[in-house]
Design an enzyme around this catalytic site. Structure first.
Site, short mmCIF file in Angstrom:
data_model
loop_
_atom_site.label_atom_id
_atom_site.label_comp_id
_atom_site.label_asym_id
_atom_site.label_seq_id
_atom_site.Cartn_x
_atom_site.Cartn_y
_atom_site.Cartn_z
N LYS A 134 -2.68 3.48 6.82
CA LYS A 134 -3.27 2.37 6.74
C LYS A 134 -2.33 1.24 7.09
O LYS A 134 -2.64 0.27 7.91
CB LYS A 134 -3.57 1.80 5.02
CG LYS A 134 -4.55 2.65 4.27
CD LYS A 134 -5.07 1.86 3.13
CE LYS A 134 -6.24 2.65 2.55
NZ LYS A 134 -6.66 1.89 1.03
N PHE A 175 -7.02 9.93 9.10
CA PHE A 175 -6.41 10.38 7.56
C PHE A 175 -7.98 10.32 6.61
O PHE A 175 -8.96 9.88 7.19
CB PHE A 175 -5.49 9.35 6.71
CG PHE A 175 -5.79 8.22 6.60
CD1 PHE A 175 -5.96 7.14 7.48
CD2 PHE A 175 -6.35 7.68 5.34
CE1 PHE A 175 -6.22 6.05 7.11
CE2 PHE A 175 -6.85 6.38 5.00
CZ PHE A 175 -6.64 5.53 5.95
N GLY A 176 -8.08 10.84 5.59
CA GLY A 176 -8.81 10.96 4.35
C GLY A 176 -10.24 11.24 4.93
O GLY A 176 -10.22 12.43 5.58
N TYR A 177 -11.19 10.53 5.19
CA TYR A 177 -12.65 10.89 5.36
C TYR A 177 -12.86 10.97 6.90
O TYR A 177 -14.00 11.16 7.46
CB TYR A 177 -13.57 10.10 4.79
CG TYR A 177 -13.77 10.26 3.16
CD1 TYR A 177 -14.76 11.29 2.64
CD2 TYR A 177 -12.96 9.58 2.33
CE1 TYR A 177 -14.72 11.35 1.40
CE2 TYR A 177 -13.02 9.70 0.83
CZ TYR A 177 -13.80 10.71 0.54
OH TYR A 177 -13.90 10.91 -0.99
N GLU A 232 -4.48 -0.52 -10.68
CA GLU A 232 -5.69 -1.08 -10.38
C GLU A 232 -6.71 -0.47 -11.67
O GLU A 232 -6.57 0.54 -12.12
CB GLU A 232 -6.36 -0.43 -9.07
CG GLU A 232 -6.27 1.02 -8.84
CD GLU A 232 -6.91 1.56 -7.51
OE1 GLU A 232 -8.18 1.71 -7.43
OE2 GLU A 232 -5.99 1.79 -6.51
N ASP A 282 -8.30 -2.51 -0.80
CA ASP A 282 -8.96 -1.23 -1.35
C ASP A 282 -10.19 -0.81 -0.25
O ASP A 282 -10.99 -1.59 0.13
CB ASP A 282 -9.45 -1.36 -2.78
CG ASP A 282 -9.30 -0.09 -3.40
OD1 ASP A 282 -8.53 0.41 -3.71
OD2 ASP A 282 -10.52 0.52 -3.55
N LYS A 300 -9.79 3.71 17.06
CA LYS A 300 -10.42 3.42 15.58
C LYS A 300 -10.33 2.12 15.15
O LYS A 300 -11.39 1.85 14.52
CB LYS A 300 -9.52 4.42 14.49
CG LYS A 300 -10.00 4.45 13.08
CD LYS A 300 -9.13 5.17 12.17
CE LYS A 300 -9.74 4.69 10.81
NZ LYS A 300 -8.76 5.30 9.74
N THR A 357 0.97 -1.24 -0.15
CA THR A 357 -0.12 -0.02 0.14
C THR A 357 1.02 1.35 0.06
O THR A 357 1.81 1.43 0.45
CB THR A 357 -0.99 -0.11 1.13
OG1 THR A 357 -1.66 1.46 1.35
CG2 THR A 357 -0.41 -0.07 2.52
P1 IMP Z 1 -8.09 3.72 -0.95
O1 IMP Z 1 -8.51 2.51 -0.47
O2 IMP Z 1 -6.77 4.12 -0.75
O3 IMP Z 1 -8.50 3.82 -2.44
O4 IMP Z 1 -9.14 4.78 -0.42
C1 IMP Z 1 -10.15 5.50 -0.89
C2 IMP Z 1 -10.30 7.02 -0.22
O5 IMP Z 1 -11.02 6.49 1.21
C3 IMP Z 1 -9.32 7.55 -0.02
O6 IMP Z 1 -9.27 8.81 -0.08
C4 IMP Z 1 -8.65 7.45 1.26
O7 IMP Z 1 -7.95 8.50 1.94
C5 IMP Z 1 -10.04 7.28 1.98
N1 IMP Z 1 -9.84 6.14 2.99
C6 IMP Z 1 -9.51 4.77 3.04
N2 IMP Z 1 -9.58 4.38 4.32
C7 IMP Z 1 -9.83 5.33 5.07
C8 IMP Z 1 -9.96 5.39 6.62
O8 IMP Z 1 -9.89 4.27 7.32
N3 IMP Z 1 -10.68 6.67 7.02
C9 IMP Z 1 -10.88 7.71 6.10
N4 IMP Z 1 -10.68 7.50 4.91
C10 IMP Z 1 -10.35 6.41 4.49
#
Ligand code: IMP
Length: 192
Positions: A17, A146-148, A41, A70, A169, A12
């Site tokens: 993650k 991170f992210g959402y 992907e 993913d 978390k 990854t």
């Molecule tokens: P991907 O699996 O890396 O493609 O993640 C898809 C989107 O979801 C990305 O913008 C990540 O930052 C977000 N994301 C994945 N896992 C999490 C999480 O655990 N918390 C918040 N956002 C996440």
């Protein structure tokens, strides 16, 4: 050059993650090595298809056992949007735009789904899935994760995942559930 050894690898690009997964597998005495490789992907509306395409891409350069994963975020009032496109939408629109889209929406229900493949050898892999249901907050809160995370409140909580430390978390999150299953599986099968 291929990578080898007797640990499990997590392929990854996302260090958050990796850290979450490493904590969970660590509780099963499984050492997780971070392989920060970009893997190709495909575009698909199914997380499983995307994960299998990551397996096909990673198997060329990484020795098993390894994991690819993913994640999608599915917002009910938006018919599941952004779903598998969560990463693209996060980068292009960002959290404020998602909140704006939901400004007048009372139904805030959403769920995170993480799908992972554990590649045991060049012929065998097993798919796992972790889910968490919850709500989209009215504003961003918290600075962890991170992210959402700043806009996602898991069911039964009144704080966002960005207001939780990693341990908390992991107890509730989609990835926590996914990697707990992988840990149970690996421990039960004595694969590593
Ligand atoms: P991907 O699996 O890396 O493609 O993640 C898809 C989107 O979801 C990305 O913008 C990540 O930052 C977000 N994301 C994945 N896992 C999490 C999480 O655990 N918390 C918040 N956002 C996440």
């Amino acid at each position: 050059m291929r990578r080898g050894g007797d640990v499990v690898r997590f392929v990854t690009n996302n260090e958050h993650k990796y850290k979450e997964a490493s904590d969970i597998l660590g509780a099963y005495n499984i050492k997780l090595e971070w392989v920060p490789l970009p893997v190709d992907e495909i575009q698909s509306e199914y997380l499983e298809d995307i994960v299998v395409s990551k397996v096909v891409s990673a198997i060329e350069v990484v020795d098993p056992p390894f994991i690819v994963e993913d994640t999608g975020l599915f917002i009910h009032a938006l018919n599941g949007f952004p779903g598998v496109y969560a990463s693209y939408v996060y980068k292009k629109l960002g959290l404020p735009s998602i909140l704006k889209l939901l400004e007048k929406t009372r139904n805030r229900k959403a769920c995170f789904i993480a799908v992972g493949a554990l590649v045991i050898d060049s012929h065998i892999f097993k798919i796992f899935r972790g889910e968490v249901y919850g709500e989209i907050a009215r504003e961003m809160r918290g600075s962890q994760g991170f992210g959402y995370d700043p806009i996602f409140i898991p069911e039964g909580y009144d704080k966002t995942m960005a207001e939780m430390d990693r341990e908390e978390k992991n107890r509730v999150s989609h990835r926590g559930r996914l990697f707990t299953q992988i840990g149970e599986y690996l421990a039960g099968k004595n694969i590593v």
